[in-house]
Design a protein around this motif. Structure first.
Motif, PDB file in Angstrom:
ATOM      1  N   SER A 152       0.839  -1.203   0.000  1.00  0.00           N
ATOM      2  CA  SER A 152       0.000   0.000   0.000  1.00  0.00           C
ATOM      3  C   SER A 152       0.870   1.247   0.000  1.00  0.00           C
ATOM      4  N   PHE A 153       2.044   1.151   0.593  1.00  0.00           N
ATOM      5  CA  PHE A 153       2.984   2.281   0.571  1.00  0.00           C
ATOM      6  C   PHE A 153       3.350   2.626  -0.872  1.00  0.00           C
ATOM      7  N   VAL A 154       3.704   1.620  -1.627  1.00  0.00           N
ATOM      8  CA  VAL A 154       4.101   1.848  -3.021  1.00  0.00           C
ATOM      9  C   VAL A 154       2.918   2.373  -3.830  1.00  0.00           C
ATOM     10  N   ALA A 155       1.761   1.751  -3.653  1.00  0.00           N
ATOM     11  CA  ALA A 155       0.586   2.156  -4.426  1.00  0.00           C
ATOM     12  C   ALA A 155       0.214   3.609  -4.136  1.00  0.00           C
ATOM     13  N   ASN A 156       0.199   3.975  -2.854  1.00  0.00           N
ATOM     14  CA  ASN A 156      -0.194   5.335  -2.490  1.00  0.00           C
ATOM     15  C   ASN A 156       0.810   6.357  -2.974  1.00  0.00           C
ATOM     16  N   THR A 157       2.103   6.020  -2.888  1.00  0.00           N
ATOM     17  CA  THR A 157       3.121   6.964  -3.317  1.00  0.00           C
ATOM     18  C   THR A 157       3.017   7.216  -4.814  1.00  0.00           C
ATOM     19  N   PHE A 158       2.790   6.179  -5.584  1.00  0.00           N
ATOM     20  CA  PHE A 158       2.648   6.369  -7.030  1.00  0.00           C
ATOM     21  C   PHE A 158       1.383   7.141  -7.366  1.00  0.00           C
ATOM     22  N   TYR A 159       0.334   6.875  -6.615  1.00  0.00           N
ATOM     23  CA  TYR A 159      -0.896   7.624  -6.867  1.00  0.00           C
ATOM     24  C   TYR A 159      -0.653   9.104  -6.613  1.00  0.00           C
ATOM     25  N   ARG A 160       0.102   9.392  -5.559  1.00  0.00           N
ATOM     26  CA  ARG A 160       0.385  10.796  -5.251  1.00  0.00           C
ATOM     27  C   ARG A 160       1.241  11.429  -6.347  1.00  0.00           C
ATOM     28  N   PHE A 161       2.159  10.669  -6.937  1.00  0.00           N
ATOM     29  CA  PHE A 161       2.963  11.192  -8.031  1.00  0.00           C
ATOM     30  C   PHE A 161       2.046  11.618  -9.174  1.00  0.00           C
ATOM     31  N   ASP A 162       1.086  10.765  -9.475  1.00  0.00           N
ATOM     32  CA  ASP A 162       0.096  11.046 -10.505  1.00  0.00           C
ATOM     33  C   ASP A 162      -0.656  12.342 -10.186  1.00  0.00           C
ATOM     34  N   VAL A 163      -1.104  12.458  -8.946  1.00  0.00           N
ATOM     35  CA  VAL A 163      -1.821  13.663  -8.520  1.00  0.00           C
ATOM     36  C   VAL A 163      -0.916  14.885  -8.662  1.00  0.00           C
ATOM     37  N   ASN A 164       0.366  14.730  -8.298  1.00  0.00           N
ATOM     38  CA  ASN A 164       1.273  15.863  -8.338  1.00  0.00           C
ATOM     39  C   ASN A 164       1.559  16.341  -9.754  1.00  0.00           C
ATOM     40  N   VAL A 165       1.600  15.422 -10.719  1.00  0.00           N
ATOM     41  CA  VAL A 165       1.784  15.846 -12.115  1.00  0.00           C
ATOM     42  C   VAL A 165       0.637  16.764 -12.491  1.00  0.00           C
ATOM     43  N   ARG A 166      -0.572  16.380 -12.110  1.00  0.00           N
ATOM     44  CA  ARG A 166      -1.736  17.192 -12.471  1.00  0.00           C
ATOM     45  C   ARG A 166      -1.806  18.461 -11.636  1.00  0.00           C
ATOM     46  N   ALA A 167      -1.413  18.357 -10.356  1.00  0.00           N
ATOM     47  CA  ALA A 167      -1.458  19.542  -9.501  1.00  0.00           C
ATOM     48  C   ALA A 167      -0.468  20.592  -9.989  1.00  0.00           C
ATOM     49  N   SER A 168       0.658  20.140 -10.521  1.00  0.00           N
ATOM     50  CA  SER A 168       1.673  21.103 -10.961  1.00  0.00           C
ATOM     51  C   SER A 168       1.141  21.972 -12.093  1.00  0.00           C
ATOM     52  N   VAL A 169       0.149  21.443 -12.824  1.00  0.00           N
ATOM     53  CA  VAL A 169      -0.472  22.232 -13.896  1.00  0.00           C
ATOM     54  C   VAL A 169      -1.165  23.459 -13.303  1.00  0.00           C
ATOM     55  N   VAL A 170      -1.903  23.236 -12.218  1.00  0.00           N
ATOM     56  CA  VAL A 170      -2.617  24.346 -11.588  1.00  0.00           C
ATOM     57  C   VAL A 170      -1.630  25.341 -10.983  1.00  0.00           C
ATOM     58  N   LEU A 171      -0.516  24.802 -10.480  1.00  0.00           N
ATOM     59  CA  LEU A 171       0.469  25.683  -9.853  1.00  0.00           C
ATOM     60  C   LEU A 171       1.063  26.667 -10.861  1.00  0.00           C
ATOM     61  N   GLY A 172       0.960  26.342 -12.148  1.00  0.00           N
ATOM     62  CA  GLY A 172       1.400  27.274 -13.181  1.00  0.00           C
ATOM     63  C   GLY A 172       0.742  28.631 -13.036  1.00  0.00           C
ATOM     64  N   LEU A 173      -0.478  28.626 -12.491  1.00  0.00           N
ATOM     65  CA  LEU A 173      -1.236  29.865 -12.277  1.00  0.00           C
ATOM     66  C   LEU A 173      -0.444  30.898 -11.492  1.00  0.00           C
ATOM     67  N   VAL A 174       0.334  30.442 -10.512  1.00  0.00           N
ATOM     68  CA  VAL A 174       1.077  31.396  -9.700  1.00  0.00           C
ATOM     69  C   VAL A 174       2.548  31.423 -10.102  1.00  0.00           C
ATOM     70  N   GLY A 175       2.820  30.915 -11.309  1.00  0.00           N
ATOM     71  CA  GLY A 175       4.179  31.014 -11.832  1.00  0.00           C
ATOM     72  C   GLY A 175       5.143  29.979 -11.302  1.00  0.00           C
ATOM     73  N   ALA A 176       4.587  28.827 -10.849  1.00  0.00           N
ATOM     74  CA  ALA A 176       5.460  27.809 -10.292  1.00  0.00           C
ATOM     75  C   ALA A 176       5.969  26.828 -11.353  1.00  0.00           C
TER      76      ALA A 176
END
Ligand SMILES: Nc1ncnc2c1ncn2[C@@H]1O[C@H](COP(=O)(O)OP(=O)(O)O)[C@@H](O)[C@H]1O
Ligand SMILES: [Mg+2]
Lengths: 191, 280
Positions: B205-229
């Motif tokens: 479950s550690f591996v599964a959750n960490t990879f899921y979070r990586f997936d979320v972070n790829v998409r979250a980084s798109v929104v962070l573009g809004l503030v120039g990140a």
């Protein structure tokens, strides 16, 4: 060698479970505790290595070295006491995802230096010792199988080996009737 | 005598308790759906949810999507660098978050930490990082270290601690307690029992959750573009501001490719760690 003096344990709901339990076991003696299911046999054994803390009474373990008062020793001492007591759980308590060999090695955790073990794992001598222990009961070929895939009989043999991987002086077992298949009769287990 | 009272007691238990339970059960059975239905109506009103407006506005959606077609294929060569940046941001953000949340999760788990103070403190940290949205973290870090991928990475790490810490903690609390007791019974120290009895149990479950979070972070980084990140999100926001929708389309395609790739990689790694069990 093991002396239990006026041991008492009260359950969280206030009912007394163990009351005034006193007995002593000498070196080389083999003792069975009999009783109806739920009478408190497991709790008694758990008190002996303090997985459960009794409410009153004393448990004293005399070995080759100085006597230990199990009922009130600190964590450091407790670790020393526990490594001299072998315990086999009703459902074995094997770590299913680890290999058979690693489960036997777990029996030595009380001896290894915690920090060194954290970074480097077990030493080659310890691995050797564990392999020999497995070989003694004729399951060395299973060393790298996951423990979760073993049959119950093999689990208990395996655990016994793990607990014997050290100089134990006292050996506890809850409920399971061990069916031991010993191919090499020359070896005898010191209880 | 003793036996009789015992039987009486158990007799009473078995005739009375289930009835009470059944009544409660049926009471709940109608109460919860009713509550959900009322909540549904209330939410529809509250959000001005209106299918008619949506149907009427549908041609506008087609118009908008039409502007995106065909995707600006020339833009792809300029997107490689931001795409790699995004992957790097998500990777580091997830890695740091995992390294910080694992010890936090151990300190927050009821079965490993007895000190209530320690447990509540780490639970508090985990809940706090989950409460503060990543974009707020990004704003804070952008103002601290300037625009770019660095504040983005920091923001992703901080916000990810919340989710990872909670999921790791739940996995730890759900382990089989017996192997843990068994290694403690042979004299293992706390660190050793975590290494040999807890980690092997939670690894899948550690591996599964960490990879899921990586997936979320790829998409979250798109929104962070809004503030120039930094990263591909920055390109997306930039293209949208310039109304170059064909470029927006090509950026979306690149993000899609990243997500699919990360899914493939995580599948391979998860199979290596979890799958052995099935094979052997
Ligand atoms: N941690 C605990 N909390 C509450 N009750 C317990 C706990 N451990 C054991 N008991 C109760 O103590 C009684 C004796 O349990 P046990 O020692 O396992 O019996 P047995 O003699 O069959 O081994 C049981 O009724 C059990 O419900
Ligand atoms: Mg029992």
């Amino acid at each position: 060698m093991l002396t239990v003096e006026k041991l008492a344990k009260i359950l969280p709901d206030g009912k007394p479970l163990l009351r005034d339990i006193s007995f002593s076991v000498g070196r080389g003696e083999l003792v069975a505790i009999l009783g109806l299911s739920g009478v408190g046999k497991t709790v008694l054994l758990r008190c002996i290595n303090r997985l459960t803390t009794p409410d009153s009474g004393e448990i004293i373990l005399n070995g080759d070295s100085e006597p230990f008062e199990i009922t009130n020793c600190n964590i450091r001492e407790l670790r020393k006491v526990r490594r001299r007591i072998g315990m086999i759980f009703q459902n074995f308590g094997l770590v299913n995802r680890l290999s058979v060999l690693e489960n036997v090695l777990n029996g030595r955790l009380g001896y290894t230096d915690a920090l060194q073990n954290l970074f480097f794992g077990f030493s080659d001598e310890e691995a050797d010792m564990a392999l020999k222990a497995l070989d003694r009961v004729g399951i060395a070929d299973l060393a790298h199988r996951r423990a979760g895939t073993l049959s119950a009989g093999r689990c208990s043999v395996l655990l016994l080996q793990g607990r014997l991987c050290r100089s134990h002086i006292c050996y506890l077992q809850t409920n399971q009737l061990l069916i031991l298949i010993r191919p090499h009769q020359s070896e005898s287990w010191a209880f | 005598m003793v036996n009789q009272t015992y039987q009486k007691k158990t007799g009473q238990r078995y005739t009375e308790e289930p009835q009470g339970n059944l009544e409660r059960f049926y009471g709940n059975k109608y109460l919860i759906p009713l509550f959900l239905f009322l909540f549904f109506i209330w939410s529809v009103i509250g959000t001005d949810f209106n299918l008619k407006t949506l149907v009427e506005g549908f041609p506008n959606i087609l118009d908008f999507v039409g502007c995106m077609y065909p995707p600006e294929f020339d833009a792809f060569s300029n997107l490689v660098k931001p795409a790699i940046e995004t992957i790097q941001m998500a990777f580091l953000g997830t890695l740091f978050a995992a390294l910080i949340s694992f010890p936090l999760a151990i300190l927050a788990a009821k079965n490993l930490t007895t000190s209530r103070l320690l447990r509540n403190t780490s639970k508090g940290i985990i809940a706090f990082t989950r409460t503060v949205p990543d974009i707020v973290f990004a704003l804070i870090f952008v103002s601290a270290v300037g625009l770019g991928t660095f504040p983005g990475t920091l923001a992703l790490s901080c916000h990810s601690i919340g989710m990872l810490g909670k999921l790791y903690g739940e996995a730890i609390e759900e382990i089989d307690p017996q192997p843990l007791e068994a290694v403690e019974a042979v004299g293992a120290s706390r660190i050793q029992s975590i290494k040999y009895a807890v980690i092997p149990q939670i690894l899948p479950s550690f591996v599964a959750n960490t990879f899921y979070r990586f997936d979320v972070n790829v998409r979250a980084s798109v929104v962070l573009g809004l503030v120039g990140a930094g990263g591909i999100g920055f390109e997306l926001i930039y293209a949208m501001k310039l109304f170059s929708y064909r470029e927006v389309a090509s950026i979306l395609i690149v993000i899609f490719i990243i997500i699919i790739l990360s899914e493939k990689v995580s599948d391979v790694i998860r199979k290596r760690i979890i799958g052995e069990e099935v094979l052997k």
